[in-house]
Write a protein that holds these residues in place. Sequence first.
Motif, mmCIF file in Angstrom:
data_model
loop_
_atom_site.group_PDB
_atom_site.id
_atom_site.type_symbol
_atom_site.label_atom_id
_atom_site.label_comp_id
_atom_site.label_asym_id
_atom_site.label_seq_id
_atom_site.Cartn_x
_atom_site.Cartn_y
_atom_site.Cartn_z
ATOM 1 N N VAL A 12 -11.786 -0.277 -7.400
ATOM 2 C CA VAL A 12 -11.278 0.659 -6.398
ATOM 3 C C VAL A 12 -10.214 -0.023 -5.543
ATOM 4 N N GLY A 13 -10.466 -1.275 -5.209
ATOM 5 C CA GLY A 13 -9.551 -2.014 -4.346
ATOM 6 C C GLY A 13 -8.175 -2.197 -4.954
ATOM 7 N N VAL A 14 -8.087 -2.277 -6.282
ATOM 8 C CA VAL A 14 -6.781 -2.439 -6.926
ATOM 9 C C VAL A 14 -5.874 -1.257 -6.602
ATOM 10 N N GLY A 15 -6.429 -0.044 -6.712
ATOM 11 C CA GLY A 15 -5.643 1.140 -6.384
ATOM 12 C C GLY A 15 -5.284 1.191 -4.910
ATOM 13 N N LEU A 16 -6.258 0.880 -4.052
ATOM 14 C CA LEU A 16 -5.993 0.876 -2.618
ATOM 15 C C LEU A 16 -4.994 -0.219 -2.248
ATOM 16 N N ALA A 17 -5.091 -1.365 -2.929
ATOM 17 C CA ALA A 17 -4.192 -2.477 -2.636
ATOM 18 C C ALA A 17 -2.752 -2.140 -3.003
ATOM 19 N N ALA A 18 -2.574 -1.354 -4.067
ATOM 20 C CA ALA A 18 -1.215 -0.961 -4.455
ATOM 21 C C ALA A 18 -0.568 -0.139 -3.341
ATOM 22 N N GLY A 19 -1.329 0.816 -2.810
ATOM 23 C CA GLY A 19 -0.812 1.605 -1.699
ATOM 24 C C GLY A 19 -0.614 0.772 -0.452
ATOM 25 N N ALA A 20 -1.567 -0.135 -0.170
ATOM 26 C CA ALA A 20 -1.463 -0.999 1.006
ATOM 27 C C ALA A 20 -0.256 -1.920 0.900
ATOM 28 N N PHE A 21 0.004 -2.414 -0.309
ATOM 29 C CA PHE A 21 1.141 -3.309 -0.517
ATOM 30 C C PHE A 21 2.456 -2.602 -0.173
ATOM 31 N N LEU A 22 2.649 -1.395 -0.694
ATOM 32 C CA LEU A 22 3.880 -0.654 -0.416
ATOM 33 C C LEU A 22 3.987 -0.308 1.065
ATOM 34 N N LEU A 23 2.854 0.071 1.652
ATOM 35 C CA LEU A 23 2.840 0.368 3.082
ATOM 36 C C LEU A 23 3.196 -0.872 3.891
ATOM 37 N N ALA A 24 2.690 -2.021 3.473
ATOM 38 C CA ALA A 24 2.968 -3.277 4.178
ATOM 39 C C ALA A 24 4.427 -3.681 4.055
#
Length: 219
Positions: A12-24
């Motif tokens: 689950v974290g991989v998908g969330l991390a992708a969004g978090a990365f772009l947001l960051a």
Amino acid sequence: MKNEGWSQGLRVGVGLAAGAFLLAVGFGAFAVTHGWPAWLAIAMSAVVFSGSAQFALVTALAGGGLGPALASAALMNLRFVPMAAATAPFLPGGPLRRAVQGQAVVDGSWVAAQRPGGGLDRQLMFGATLVQWPAWILGTALGALLVPGGEALKASGLDIIFPGFFGLLLYDALRANPRLAPAGLIAAGIATTCRFLPPGIALTLAATAAALSLRERKP
């Protein structure tokens, strides 16, 4: 079961991390274009790890006034009070150990860890957050060091990632609990009104309205 929770959380974290990365990336560029040194934006992401509070602080400071900036950022993060209260019964150990585990309570991980029948899968939450944190720091570093201009942010679509991320969280919450629809409509009304106010005042107003809703929440 523990390993299953961790592995599911990492997936689950991989998908969330992708969004978090772009947001960051958007945050890092946003902070630097508003006068922040790159190292400070990166350090803030490593320590604070809260997109809403970080964007709020930078936006409010750009609009003038340390008071509204700190108030809006603090009020924005008050949402973690009921989230932490609801999570506390599922965290074992003494106060220090529970406090350390509580650092994994972030928006996406906390929502994903909710069990359909009630309760929370803490291993899933830990795994999901463990993936997101380094992605958030790395994304901030790239955005802060590459420093795309405001036009580049708009052209790349990075400026809509932040509202889009929380829009998806709201959609998931409404799908799981349709009774939250009135609160969602009120939030949309406040957000629309705030567009016509100075940044510091708008953020303080929106965060205060969110904080007032905490008294209706029960762990």
